[in-house]
Design a protein around this motif. Sequence first.
Motif, PDB file in Angstrom:
ATOM      1  N   UNK A 216      34.226  11.110  -5.105  1.00 25.11           N
ATOM      2  CA  UNK A 216      33.888   9.791  -5.663  1.00 25.11           C
ATOM      3  C   UNK A 216      32.509   9.335  -5.192  1.00 25.11           C
ATOM      4  N   UNK A 217      32.186   9.584  -3.925  1.00 25.39           N
ATOM      5  CA  UNK A 217      30.862   9.225  -3.392  1.00 25.39           C
ATOM      6  C   UNK A 217      29.780   9.966  -4.162  1.00 25.39           C
ATOM      7  N   UNK A 218      29.970  11.266  -4.341  1.00 21.82           N
ATOM      8  CA  UNK A 218      28.961  12.077  -5.042  1.00 21.82           C
ATOM      9  C   UNK A 218      28.773  11.593  -6.471  1.00 21.82           C
ATOM     10  N   UNK A 219      29.877  11.358  -7.174  1.00 20.20           N
ATOM     11  CA  UNK A 219      29.792  10.884  -8.561  1.00 20.20           C
ATOM     12  C   UNK A 219      29.100   9.524  -8.621  1.00 20.20           C
ATOM     13  N   UNK A 220      29.450   8.616  -7.723  1.00 13.27           N
ATOM     14  CA  UNK A 220      28.833   7.284  -7.717  1.00 13.27           C
ATOM     15  C   UNK A 220      27.340   7.362  -7.405  1.00 13.27           C
ATOM     16  N   UNK A 221      26.952   8.239  -6.480  1.00 15.75           N
ATOM     17  CA  UNK A 221      25.525   8.390  -6.163  1.00 15.75           C
ATOM     18  C   UNK A 221      24.745   8.949  -7.352  1.00 15.75           C
ATOM     19  N   UNK A 222      25.331   9.910  -8.051  1.00 14.29           N
ATOM     20  CA  UNK A 222      24.669  10.450  -9.250  1.00 14.29           C
ATOM     21  C   UNK A 222      24.521   9.355 -10.304  1.00 14.29           C
ATOM     22  N   UNK A 223      25.587   8.571 -10.512  1.00 11.94           N
ATOM     23  CA  UNK A 223      25.519   7.495 -11.506  1.00 11.94           C
ATOM     24  C   UNK A 223      24.550   6.396 -11.092  1.00 11.94           C
ATOM     25  N   UNK A 224      24.462   6.107  -9.795  1.00 14.81           N
ATOM     26  CA  UNK A 224      23.490   5.119  -9.307  1.00 14.81           C
ATOM     27  C   UNK A 224      22.066   5.613  -9.557  1.00 14.81           C
TER      28      UNK A 224
ATOM     29  N   UNK B 173      20.591  -5.743 -18.588  1.00 17.36           N
ATOM     30  CA  UNK B 173      21.919  -5.153 -18.735  1.00 17.36           C
ATOM     31  C   UNK B 173      22.117  -3.966 -17.800  1.00 17.36           C
ATOM     32  N   UNK B 174      21.102  -3.127 -17.656  1.00 25.18           N
ATOM     33  CA  UNK B 174      21.280  -1.870 -16.933  1.00 25.18           C
ATOM     34  C   UNK B 174      21.041  -1.978 -15.427  1.00 25.18           C
ATOM     35  N   UNK B 175      20.484  -3.070 -14.940  1.00 24.95           N
ATOM     36  CA  UNK B 175      20.215  -3.222 -13.508  1.00 24.95           C
ATOM     37  C   UNK B 175      21.506  -3.176 -12.689  1.00 24.95           C
ATOM     38  N   UNK B 176      22.596  -3.507 -13.317  1.00 29.52           N
ATOM     39  CA  UNK B 176      23.883  -3.527 -12.624  1.00 29.52           C
ATOM     40  C   UNK B 176      24.372  -2.112 -12.282  1.00 29.52           C
ATOM     41  N   UNK B 177      23.936  -1.101 -13.032  1.00 29.90           N
ATOM     42  CA  UNK B 177      24.372   0.273 -12.762  1.00 29.90           C
ATOM     43  C   UNK B 177      24.005   0.751 -11.360  1.00 29.90           C
ATOM     44  N   UNK B 178      22.719   0.789 -11.000  1.00 30.19           N
ATOM     45  CA  UNK B 178      22.410   1.313  -9.661  1.00 30.19           C
ATOM     46  C   UNK B 178      22.990   0.461  -8.535  1.00 30.19           C
ATOM     47  N   UNK B 179      23.032  -0.833  -8.722  1.00 26.75           N
ATOM     48  CA  UNK B 179      23.538  -1.721  -7.668  1.00 26.75           C
ATOM     49  C   UNK B 179      25.022  -1.484  -7.411  1.00 26.75           C
ATOM     50  N   UNK B 180      25.807  -1.504  -8.467  1.00 24.12           N
ATOM     51  CA  UNK B 180      27.256  -1.402  -8.284  1.00 24.12           C
ATOM     52  C   UNK B 180      27.696   0.013  -7.924  1.00 24.12           C
ATOM     53  N   UNK B 181      27.066   1.022  -8.508  1.00 26.34           N
ATOM     54  CA  UNK B 181      27.469   2.384  -8.162  1.00 26.34           C
ATOM     55  C   UNK B 181      27.043   2.754  -6.748  1.00 26.34           C
ATOM     56  N   UNK B 182      25.934   2.215  -6.277  1.00 25.93           N
ATOM     57  CA  UNK B 182      25.558   2.432  -4.884  1.00 25.93           C
ATOM     58  C   UNK B 182      26.547   1.733  -3.946  1.00 25.93           C
ATOM     59  N   UNK B 183      26.963   0.527  -4.323  1.00 21.19           N
ATOM     60  CA  UNK B 183      27.964  -0.189  -3.521  1.00 21.19           C
ATOM     61  C   UNK B 183      29.300   0.549  -3.525  1.00 21.19           C
ATOM     62  N   UNK B 184      29.687   1.103  -4.680  1.00 23.43           N
ATOM     63  CA  UNK B 184      30.938   1.868  -4.730  1.00 23.43           C
ATOM     64  C   UNK B 184      30.841   3.135  -3.882  1.00 23.43           C
ATOM     65  N   UNK B 185      29.682   3.790  -3.908  1.00 23.35           N
ATOM     66  CA  UNK B 185      29.491   4.981  -3.069  1.00 23.35           C
ATOM     67  C   UNK B 185      29.637   4.613  -1.597  1.00 23.35           C
ATOM     68  N   UNK B 186      29.095   3.467  -1.218  1.00 26.41           N
ATOM     69  CA  UNK B 186      29.215   2.995   0.162  1.00 26.41           C
ATOM     70  C   UNK B 186      30.670   2.743   0.521  1.00 26.41           C
ATOM     71  N   UNK B 187      31.397   2.088  -0.372  1.00 28.47           N
ATOM     72  CA  UNK B 187      32.806   1.790  -0.111  1.00 28.47           C
ATOM     73  C   UNK B 187      33.651   3.060  -0.053  1.00 28.47           C
ATOM     74  N   UNK B 188      33.403   4.001  -0.960  1.00 32.89           N
ATOM     75  CA  UNK B 188      34.150   5.264  -0.922  1.00 32.89           C
ATOM     76  C   UNK B 188      33.820   6.057   0.338  1.00 32.89           C
ATOM     77  N   UNK B 189      32.572   5.953   0.805  1.00 31.90           N
ATOM     78  CA  UNK B 189      32.191   6.711   2.005  1.00 31.90           C
ATOM     79  C   UNK B 189      32.956   6.229   3.234  1.00 31.90           C
TER      80      UNK B 189
END
Length: 168
Positions: free
Chosen positions: A98-106, A134-150
């Motif tokens: 999940x971390x890897x996928x979220x980092x790629x998406x971020x 609209x798209x600024x939310x992608x890197x922010x939220x996926x980076x936060x999800x990567x942090x939470x999954x880590x």
Amino acid sequence: MRIALKIYKGFIDLMAITSGLMLVWLMVGIVLSVLIRNLGGQPSAWFFVSTEYSLFYLTLLGAPWLVREQGHVHIELLTAMMPPKILSIHSRLVALGCVIICLVLAWKGFDLVQTNISRSDYDVRAFFVPKWILTIVFPITFLAMATEFSKFVFGENIMHVGEAGVHE
């Protein structure tokens, strides 16, 4: 370090609260739109656009909080049968994936934001809205999800509790 963690936690909470408020707006906007139509009027195009954007934003803004609170959906039928040691390894590997996928998406989301800005892309429907909004939310939220999954990869707790039906 403690202050940074507090700020980060507050940021995740703020995104979740914003997501919840957008969900309320979604309900109010749809009800008002239907009410206006039933009274013979034509609702503003702003109603449609704002509810559409809210659906997009509330999904992404609430996701990091859901990961932190283990509110995401997963099936524990298999993990309930695993011995604790195997469960721990399995859960940490899933979280790592999940971390890897979220980092790629971020990263891809950041690339998309840069592209939107460099091209001056606009979302042209009822209004001209710069697409980067609209798209600024992608890197922010996926980076936060990567942090939470880590936290589930490296922390004491794991994602899967190993007991089917516990969170129902």
